[in-house]
Design an enzyme around this catalytic site. Structure first.
Site, PDB file in Angstrom:
ATOM      1  N   GLY A   9       0.833  -1.208   0.000  1.00 28.50           N
ATOM      2  CA  GLY A   9       0.000   0.000   0.000  1.00 28.50           C
ATOM      3  C   GLY A   9       0.865   1.253   0.000  1.00 28.50           C
ATOM      4  O   GLY A   9       1.844   1.314   0.729  1.00 28.50           O
ATOM      5  N   ALA A  60      15.342  11.152  -0.611  1.00 29.39           N
ATOM      6  CA  ALA A  60      16.441  11.126   0.356  1.00 29.39           C
ATOM      7  C   ALA A  60      17.430  10.018   0.011  1.00 29.39           C
ATOM      8  O   ALA A  60      18.651  10.212   0.088  1.00 29.39           O
ATOM      9  CB  ALA A  60      15.886  10.926   1.767  1.00 29.39           C
ATOM     10  N   THR A  86       3.762   3.109   5.541  1.00 26.89           N
ATOM     11  CA  THR A  86       2.354   2.705   5.546  1.00 26.89           C
ATOM     12  C   THR A  86       1.591   3.684   6.428  1.00 26.89           C
ATOM     13  O   THR A  86       2.124   4.132   7.448  1.00 26.89           O
ATOM     14  CB  THR A  86       2.140   1.266   6.075  1.00 26.89           C
ATOM     15  OG1 THR A  86       0.759   1.100   6.460  1.00 26.89           O
ATOM     16  CG2 THR A  86       3.009   0.950   7.291  1.00 26.89           C
ATOM     17  N   ASP A 131      -0.827   2.909   8.210  1.00 21.79           N
ATOM     18  CA  ASP A 131      -1.445   2.172   9.322  1.00 21.79           C
ATOM     19  C   ASP A 131      -0.664   2.240  10.631  1.00 21.79           C
ATOM     20  O   ASP A 131      -1.206   1.939  11.685  1.00 21.79           O
ATOM     21  CB  ASP A 131      -1.622   0.697   8.932  1.00 21.79           C
ATOM     22  CG  ASP A 131      -2.444   0.543   7.669  1.00 21.79           C
ATOM     23  OD1 ASP A 131      -3.319   1.387   7.433  1.00 21.79           O
ATOM     24  OD2 ASP A 131      -2.202  -0.414   6.909  1.00 21.79           O
ATOM     25  N   ARG A 156     -18.199  17.200  12.070  1.00 23.62           N
ATOM     26  CA  ARG A 156     -18.700  17.755  13.337  1.00 23.62           C
ATOM     27  C   ARG A 156     -19.602  18.967  13.079  1.00 23.62           C
ATOM     28  O   ARG A 156     -20.641  19.128  13.728  1.00 23.62           O
ATOM     29  CB  ARG A 156     -17.521  18.167  14.213  1.00 23.62           C
ATOM     30  CG  ARG A 156     -17.927  18.761  15.543  1.00 23.62           C
ATOM     31  CD  ARG A 156     -16.706  19.339  16.235  1.00 23.62           C
ATOM     32  NE  ARG A 156     -15.859  18.314  16.811  1.00 23.62           N
ATOM     33  CZ  ARG A 156     -16.092  17.730  17.992  1.00 23.62           C
ATOM     34  NH1 ARG A 156     -17.166  18.044  18.686  1.00 23.62           N
ATOM     35  NH2 ARG A 156     -15.266  16.833  18.467  1.00 23.62           N
ATOM     36  N   MET A 192      -9.285   3.829   8.272  1.00 25.03           N
ATOM     37  CA  MET A 192      -8.408   2.719   7.877  1.00 25.03           C
ATOM     38  C   MET A 192      -7.457   2.321   9.015  1.00 25.03           C
ATOM     39  O   MET A 192      -7.503   2.889  10.101  1.00 25.03           O
ATOM     40  CB  MET A 192      -7.605   3.118   6.650  1.00 25.03           C
ATOM     41  CG  MET A 192      -8.397   3.046   5.361  1.00 25.03           C
ATOM     42  SD  MET A 192      -7.316   3.520   3.990  1.00 25.03           S
ATOM     43  CE  MET A 192      -8.259   2.893   2.615  1.00 25.03           C
ATOM     44  N   GLY A 193      -6.580   1.383   8.722  1.00 23.69           N
ATOM     45  CA  GLY A 193      -5.598   0.929   9.715  1.00 23.69           C
ATOM     46  C   GLY A 193      -5.366  -0.578   9.685  1.00 23.69           C
ATOM     47  O   GLY A 193      -4.619  -1.088  10.505  1.00 23.69           O
ATOM     48  N   LYS A 203     -25.514  18.054  21.521  1.00 27.84           N
ATOM     49  CA  LYS A 203     -26.366  18.019  20.331  1.00 27.84           C
ATOM     50  C   LYS A 203     -25.942  16.964  19.304  1.00 27.84           C
ATOM     51  O   LYS A 203     -26.662  16.675  18.372  1.00 27.84           O
ATOM     52  CB  LYS A 203     -26.362  19.398  19.645  1.00 27.84           C
ATOM     53  CG  LYS A 203     -26.919  20.498  20.506  1.00 27.84           C
ATOM     54  CD  LYS A 203     -28.402  20.323  20.700  1.00 27.84           C
ATOM     55  CE  LYS A 203     -29.003  21.439  21.526  1.00 27.84           C
ATOM     56  NZ  LYS A 203     -30.095  20.980  22.381  1.00 27.84           N
ATOM     57  N   ILE A 228      -9.263   8.416   0.566  1.00 30.33           N
ATOM     58  CA  ILE A 228      -8.708   9.781   0.718  1.00 30.33           C
ATOM     59  C   ILE A 228      -7.632   9.771   1.801  1.00 30.33           C
ATOM     60  O   ILE A 228      -6.755  10.619   1.824  1.00 30.33           O
ATOM     61  CB  ILE A 228      -9.772  10.861   1.048  1.00 30.33           C
ATOM     62  CG1 ILE A 228     -10.449  10.604   2.381  1.00 30.33           C
ATOM     63  CG2 ILE A 228     -10.793  11.008  -0.048  1.00 30.33           C
ATOM     64  CD1 ILE A 228     -11.154  11.845   2.924  1.00 30.33           C
TER      65      ILE A 228
HETATM   66  P1  ADP Z   1       2.640  -4.361   2.672  1.00 30.55           P
HETATM   67  O1  ADP Z   1       4.084  -4.320   2.352  1.00 30.55           O
HETATM   68  O2  ADP Z   1       2.014  -3.010   2.628  1.00 30.55           O
HETATM   69  O3  ADP Z   1       2.383  -5.121   3.949  1.00 30.55           O
HETATM   70  P2  ADP Z   1       1.716  -6.661   1.125  1.00 30.55           P
HETATM   71  O4  ADP Z   1       1.501  -7.509   2.320  1.00 30.55           O
HETATM   72  O5  ADP Z   1       0.696  -6.677   0.054  1.00 30.55           O
HETATM   73  O6  ADP Z   1       1.900  -5.130   1.492  1.00 30.55           O
HETATM   74  O7  ADP Z   1       3.125  -7.070   0.503  1.00 30.55           O
HETATM   75  C1  ADP Z   1       3.603  -6.458  -0.678  1.00 30.55           C
HETATM   76  C2  ADP Z   1       4.255  -7.481  -1.573  1.00 30.55           C
HETATM   77  O8  ADP Z   1       5.372  -8.084  -0.883  1.00 30.55           O
HETATM   78  C3  ADP Z   1       3.384  -8.667  -1.952  1.00 30.55           C
HETATM   79  O9  ADP Z   1       2.564  -8.403  -3.046  1.00 30.55           O
HETATM   80  C4  ADP Z   1       4.429  -9.732  -2.301  1.00 30.55           C
HETATM   81  O10 ADP Z   1       4.914  -9.567  -3.603  1.00 30.55           O
HETATM   82  C5  ADP Z   1       5.547  -9.425  -1.306  1.00 30.55           C
HETATM   83  N1  ADP Z   1       5.439 -10.350  -0.161  1.00 30.55           N
HETATM   84  C6  ADP Z   1       4.535 -10.314   0.858  1.00 30.55           C
HETATM   85  N2  ADP Z   1       4.709 -11.361   1.710  1.00 30.55           N
HETATM   86  C7  ADP Z   1       5.726 -12.104   1.203  1.00 30.55           C
HETATM   87  C8  ADP Z   1       6.389 -13.322   1.596  1.00 30.55           C
HETATM   88  N3  ADP Z   1       6.019 -13.987   2.711  1.00 30.55           N
HETATM   89  N4  ADP Z   1       7.406 -13.761   0.820  1.00 30.55           N
HETATM   90  C9  ADP Z   1       7.780 -13.099  -0.284  1.00 30.55           C
HETATM   91  N5  ADP Z   1       7.199 -11.964  -0.709  1.00 30.55           N
HETATM   92  C10 ADP Z   1       6.186 -11.462   0.006  1.00 30.55           C
END
Ligand code: ADP
Length: 319
Positions: free
Chosen positions: A11, A22, A125, A127, A154, A169-170, A214, A250
């Site tokens: 995400g 950076a 992220t 989250d 509000r 979200m989160g 209110k 958003i």
């Molecule tokens: P985030 O990094 O935000 O937690 P995801 O869980 O969707 O998002 O992971 C992003 C990508 O990382 C996945 O689409 C996949 O390609 C790779 N990935 C996730 N878990 C594994 C894993 N256990 N082994 C190898 N690649 C992984």
């Protein structure tokens, strides 16, 4: 190391661009060539790799999203997919990789380190659900987006004397809901990390009503379920009209706050420094305003800890 690369995965979050900038500029400062990998691990397997210059990260520090794009890749989870990725890195002469993303992305990075490519993770992220760091890049921006939205809700809630249930979200973490709830003065906050009692929530609504309040605002973290379900129960039990707002994507967008730009700049630069010091398989974090680095293994074995004292504080301030 002479050549390293950076990618964004999972995400997206506001501030990822500042982290890319950076990393590119810090590498240049050290005289190291930086490459950008487009579309996360999917692009890495397909060789979507381009050299980056000082100019290629100009004018992006204030932009949300990620100029390198992000993707999710099922193929990369397989051994064959990971080998494809390693081949691409070897073909380009790239000796180390910085992965900006969440815990899934870090698990992928660990696989690459096992296959001989040193990797360093940067937590990006909204989250804030990554262990071993107080903050992740994007959390502060999303938090501010939510608070701004609640302030607007509000206004209309007060005009119409209604109860609003707002879903934020989160994923499985309640940080966004909790921090936004406290910052926006919500009456109740429902998060996965704390048990909630619907009787108590209803009683708080009645108590507010008795002293002439209110409107009411209740924040629901997506990790506990749908705001609509809570709204229906409140309506059934109070007979009052309720309104549901699901803030949705958003929360992922917008120009990063100064805090996120600072965090991203510090973390992106630290990731390059760590690679050049010969470190690998580690994640950059921030603890008590100090940049730290921790082993992926340790970070991923732990569970993110939400600060429950904030929850208790929010309860005492919303009576
Ligand atoms: P985030 O990094 O935000 O937690 P995801 O869980 O969707 O998002 O992971 C992003 C990508 O990382 C996945 O689409 C996949 O390609 C790779 N990935 C996730 N878990 C594994 C894993 N256990 N082994 C190898 N690649 C992984």
């Amino acid at each position: 190391m002479q050549k390293i690369a950076v990618l964004t995965s999972g995400g997206d979050s506001p501030g990822m661009n500042a982290a890319i900038r950076a990393a590119v500029r810090r590498a240049a400062y050290h005289g190291v060539q930086m490459y950008g990998v487009y579309h996360g691990y999917e692009g890495l397997m397909r060789g979507h790799i381009q050299e980056m210059t000082l100019g290629s990260v100009g004018d992006i520090i204030h932009r949300g999203g990620t100029i390198l794009f992000s993707a999710r890749s099922e193929e990369f989870k397989t051994e064959a997919g990971q080998e494809k990725a390693v081949r691409q890195l070897h073909e380009h002469g790239i000796e180390g990789l910085i992965v900006i993303g969440g815990d899934g992305s870090f698990r992928g990075a660990q696989k690459l380190t096992e296959k001989g490519i040193p990797t360093i993770g940067v937590p990006g992220t909204i989250d804030n659900d990554i262990p071993c760091t107080d903050f992740t890049i994007g959390f502060d921006t999303a938090l501010n987006t939510i608070v701004e939205a609640i302030d607007k809700i509000r206004d209309t809630a007060t005009s119409h004397e209604r109860t609003y249930i707002i879903e934020v979200m989160g994923r499985d973490a309640g940080d966004l809901a909790l921090w936004a709830g406290l910052a926006a003065g919500a009456e109740s906050i429902i998060i996965p990390e704390a048990d909630h009692d619907m009787n108590d929530i209803i009683e708080r609504l009645h108590a507010g009503n008795r002293r002439g309040k209110k409107h009411s605002i209740i924040i629901v973290a997506e990790g506990v379920g749908s705001a609509a379900t809570y709204a229906e129960e409140i309506k059934q039990r109070t007979g009052w009209e309720t309104r549901v707002t699901v803030l949705g994507h958003i929360q992922r967008g917008g120009s990063p706050t100064a805090f996120d730009r600072m965090l991203a700049s510090r973390m992106g630069a630290a990731a390059v420094d760590l690679l050049l010091e010969g470190k690998r398989d580690r994640m950059v974090g921030i603890r008590n305003n100090q940049i730290v680095d921790v082993d992926f293994k340790d970070a991923l074995a732990q569970k993110h800890q939400l600060d429950l004292s904030i929850y208790q504080l929010a309860r005492t301030l919303s009576i």
